[in-house]
Design a protein around this motif. Sequence first.
Motif, mmCIF file in Angstrom:
data_model
loop_
_atom_site.group_PDB
_atom_site.id
_atom_site.type_symbol
_atom_site.label_atom_id
_atom_site.label_comp_id
_atom_site.label_asym_id
_atom_site.label_seq_id
_atom_site.Cartn_x
_atom_site.Cartn_y
_atom_site.Cartn_z
ATOM 1 N N ASN A 47 4.855 -2.188 -0.164
ATOM 2 C CA ASN A 47 5.840 -3.195 0.241
ATOM 3 C C ASN A 47 5.248 -4.133 1.290
ATOM 4 O O ASN A 47 4.803 -3.685 2.344
ATOM 5 C CB ASN A 47 7.081 -2.518 0.831
ATOM 6 C CG ASN A 47 7.735 -1.571 -0.150
ATOM 7 O OD1 ASN A 47 8.420 -1.997 -1.066
ATOM 8 N ND2 ASN A 47 7.510 -0.274 0.041
ATOM 9 N N PHE A 48 5.256 -5.427 0.979
ATOM 10 C CA PHE A 48 4.875 -6.463 1.937
ATOM 11 C C PHE A 48 6.157 -7.199 2.311
ATOM 12 O O PHE A 48 6.786 -7.800 1.445
ATOM 13 C CB PHE A 48 3.911 -7.475 1.314
ATOM 14 C CG PHE A 48 2.565 -6.933 0.937
ATOM 15 C CD1 PHE A 48 2.234 -5.609 1.100
ATOM 16 C CD2 PHE A 48 1.612 -7.785 0.404
ATOM 17 C CE1 PHE A 48 0.994 -5.119 0.750
ATOM 18 C CE2 PHE A 48 0.361 -7.321 0.039
ATOM 19 C CZ PHE A 48 0.051 -5.985 0.212
ATOM 20 N N ARG A 49 6.506 -7.170 3.575
ATOM 21 C CA ARG A 49 7.746 -7.821 3.993
ATOM 22 C C ARG A 49 7.465 -8.899 5.019
ATOM 23 O O ARG A 49 6.589 -8.744 5.871
ATOM 24 C CB ARG A 49 8.725 -6.796 4.560
ATOM 25 C CG ARG A 49 9.112 -5.725 3.570
ATOM 26 C CD ARG A 49 10.291 -4.919 4.046
ATOM 27 N NE ARG A 49 10.681 -3.954 3.027
ATOM 28 C CZ ARG A 49 11.835 -3.317 2.995
ATOM 29 N NH1 ARG A 49 12.724 -3.547 3.944
ATOM 30 N NH2 ARG A 49 12.114 -2.469 2.038
ATOM 31 N N GLY A 50 8.233 -9.975 4.942
ATOM 32 C CA GLY A 50 8.075 -11.059 5.891
ATOM 33 C C GLY A 50 9.413 -11.586 6.363
ATOM 34 O O GLY A 50 10.315 -11.815 5.564
ATOM 35 N N ASN A 51 9.534 -11.759 7.663
ATOM 36 C CA ASN A 51 10.767 -12.294 8.256
ATOM 37 C C ASN A 51 10.419 -13.400 9.234
ATOM 38 O O ASN A 51 9.519 -13.236 10.071
ATOM 39 C CB ASN A 51 11.542 -11.190 8.982
ATOM 40 C CG ASN A 51 12.062 -10.145 8.021
ATOM 41 O OD1 ASN A 51 13.062 -10.343 7.358
ATOM 42 N ND2 ASN A 51 11.362 -9.022 7.933
ATOM 43 N N GLY A 52 11.121 -14.507 9.129
ATOM 44 C CA GLY A 52 10.874 -15.630 10.005
ATOM 45 C C GLY A 52 11.295 -15.340 11.435
ATOM 46 O O GLY A 52 12.346 -14.745 11.674
ATOM 47 N N GLU A 108 13.198 -14.933 4.668
ATOM 48 C CA GLU A 108 13.075 -13.509 4.372
ATOM 49 C C GLU A 108 12.473 -13.400 2.974
ATOM 50 O O GLU A 108 12.940 -14.048 2.047
ATOM 51 C CB GLU A 108 14.432 -12.792 4.415
ATOM 52 C CG GLU A 108 15.056 -12.734 5.803
ATOM 53 C CD GLU A 108 16.326 -11.919 5.828
ATOM 54 O OE1 GLU A 108 16.609 -11.211 4.829
ATOM 55 O OE2 GLU A 108 17.043 -11.988 6.834
ATOM 56 N N SER A 109 11.421 -12.581 2.861
ATOM 57 C CA SER A 109 10.824 -12.421 1.544
ATOM 58 C C SER A 109 10.150 -11.078 1.422
ATOM 59 O O SER A 109 9.935 -10.383 2.425
ATOM 60 C CB SER A 109 9.807 -13.533 1.278
ATOM 61 O OG SER A 109 8.634 -13.308 2.028
ATOM 62 N N ALA A 110 9.810 -10.721 0.196
ATOM 63 C CA ALA A 110 9.140 -9.448 -0.024
ATOM 64 C C ALA A 110 8.353 -9.475 -1.315
ATOM 65 O O ALA A 110 8.745 -10.112 -2.292
ATOM 66 C CB ALA A 110 10.153 -8.323 -0.072
ATOM 67 N N TRP A 111 7.224 -8.801 -1.269
ATOM 68 C CA TRP A 111 6.477 -8.453 -2.473
ATOM 69 C C TRP A 111 6.517 -6.925 -2.565
ATOM 70 O O TRP A 111 6.213 -6.239 -1.598
ATOM 71 C CB TRP A 111 5.021 -8.887 -2.370
ATOM 72 C CG TRP A 111 4.766 -10.362 -2.400
ATOM 73 C CD1 TRP A 111 4.822 -11.229 -1.351
ATOM 74 C CD2 TRP A 111 4.359 -11.135 -3.535
ATOM 75 N NE1 TRP A 111 4.480 -12.492 -1.763
ATOM 76 C CE2 TRP A 111 4.189 -12.467 -3.095
ATOM 77 C CE3 TRP A 111 4.115 -10.820 -4.881
ATOM 78 C CZ2 TRP A 111 3.791 -13.496 -3.945
ATOM 79 C CZ3 TRP A 111 3.718 -11.843 -5.732
ATOM 80 C CH2 TRP A 111 3.562 -13.172 -5.281
ATOM 81 N N THR A 112 6.867 -6.391 -3.727
ATOM 82 C CA THR A 112 6.782 -4.952 -3.946
ATOM 83 C C THR A 112 5.874 -4.693 -5.130
ATOM 84 O O THR A 112 5.931 -5.407 -6.149
ATOM 85 C CB THR A 112 8.156 -4.309 -4.198
ATOM 86 O OG1 THR A 112 8.723 -4.846 -5.393
ATOM 87 C CG2 THR A 112 9.100 -4.579 -3.039
ATOM 88 N N GLU A 163 3.951 -2.937 -11.494
ATOM 89 C CA GLU A 163 5.066 -3.890 -11.562
ATOM 90 C C GLU A 163 5.132 -4.641 -10.238
ATOM 91 O O GLU A 163 5.137 -4.027 -9.165
ATOM 92 C CB GLU A 163 6.393 -3.181 -11.808
ATOM 93 C CG GLU A 163 7.561 -4.183 -11.885
ATOM 94 C CD GLU A 163 8.913 -3.506 -11.954
ATOM 95 O OE1 GLU A 163 9.634 -3.737 -12.935
ATOM 96 O OE2 GLU A 163 9.245 -2.751 -11.007
ATOM 97 N N VAL A 164 5.174 -5.963 -10.322
ATOM 98 C CA VAL A 164 5.212 -6.807 -9.130
ATOM 99 C C VAL A 164 6.553 -7.532 -9.065
ATOM 100 O O VAL A 164 6.964 -8.179 -10.042
ATOM 101 C CB VAL A 164 4.072 -7.845 -9.147
ATOM 102 C CG1 VAL A 164 4.114 -8.700 -7.878
ATOM 103 C CG2 VAL A 164 2.721 -7.159 -9.290
#
Length: 221
Positions: free
Chosen positions: A125-130, A148-152, A162-163
């Motif tokens: 999990n890659f998570r990003g928050n401003g 707010e975003s995420a790559w799983t 699965e991306v």
Amino acid sequence: MHLRFAALLAALHLPLACAADDWQLKVADREADIQVFSRVNERGYPEFRGVTKVQSRLSAFVAMFKEIDRMPEWAYRVRKAERLKVISETESYIHIINSLPLPLYDRDVIVHSTISQDAGTLQLNFRGNGVADFAPRDDQYVRMPVVESAWTFTPLADGMVEVVFQGHGDPGGTLSSVLLAWFVRLSISEAPYHTMLQMKKRVSQPEYQAARYPFIREPVQ
């Protein structure tokens, strides 16, 4: 992702819970095996969700995403990206500049980015928050107040992964602008599609597939 907020979200990360029937299919590219969905979430923001599959080691995604300065080479409409502060191997603060077409002003965002892995499923999990006030503002850009975003990355059989790329944001500035609203609607499907398409091509390169990280466990094939 990260309008370009979708691409800038490429540096960020976070899947948000929602009912399946909330999503509307916007892009279905069978050849590239990419689907993009959108909706207006419970906070009133346009939100995207891109889904695809890639044959790859999990560490390859880490290696690719750690090259922050090379993000403009594959993340849609990202003009520049740089680390402002490194907390650890799995946590940092990143400054991203996203280009918008004239007469709109380019946007920038400061993202708190984290990497984690589920000990059971090995999902990455890659998570990003401003964090809008982490660094001084530049009058050349409009600072995005919400991102707010995420790559799983979920391991499947036979080395497939699965991306899922998901996120939303507030572009800030002239929110009532008809032109900006049109660009946001366009980008909500365009940005994740092009970002995922380039990500799939890039992550398969030998330099990334050869990467190893002590904090990442690979599935046993």
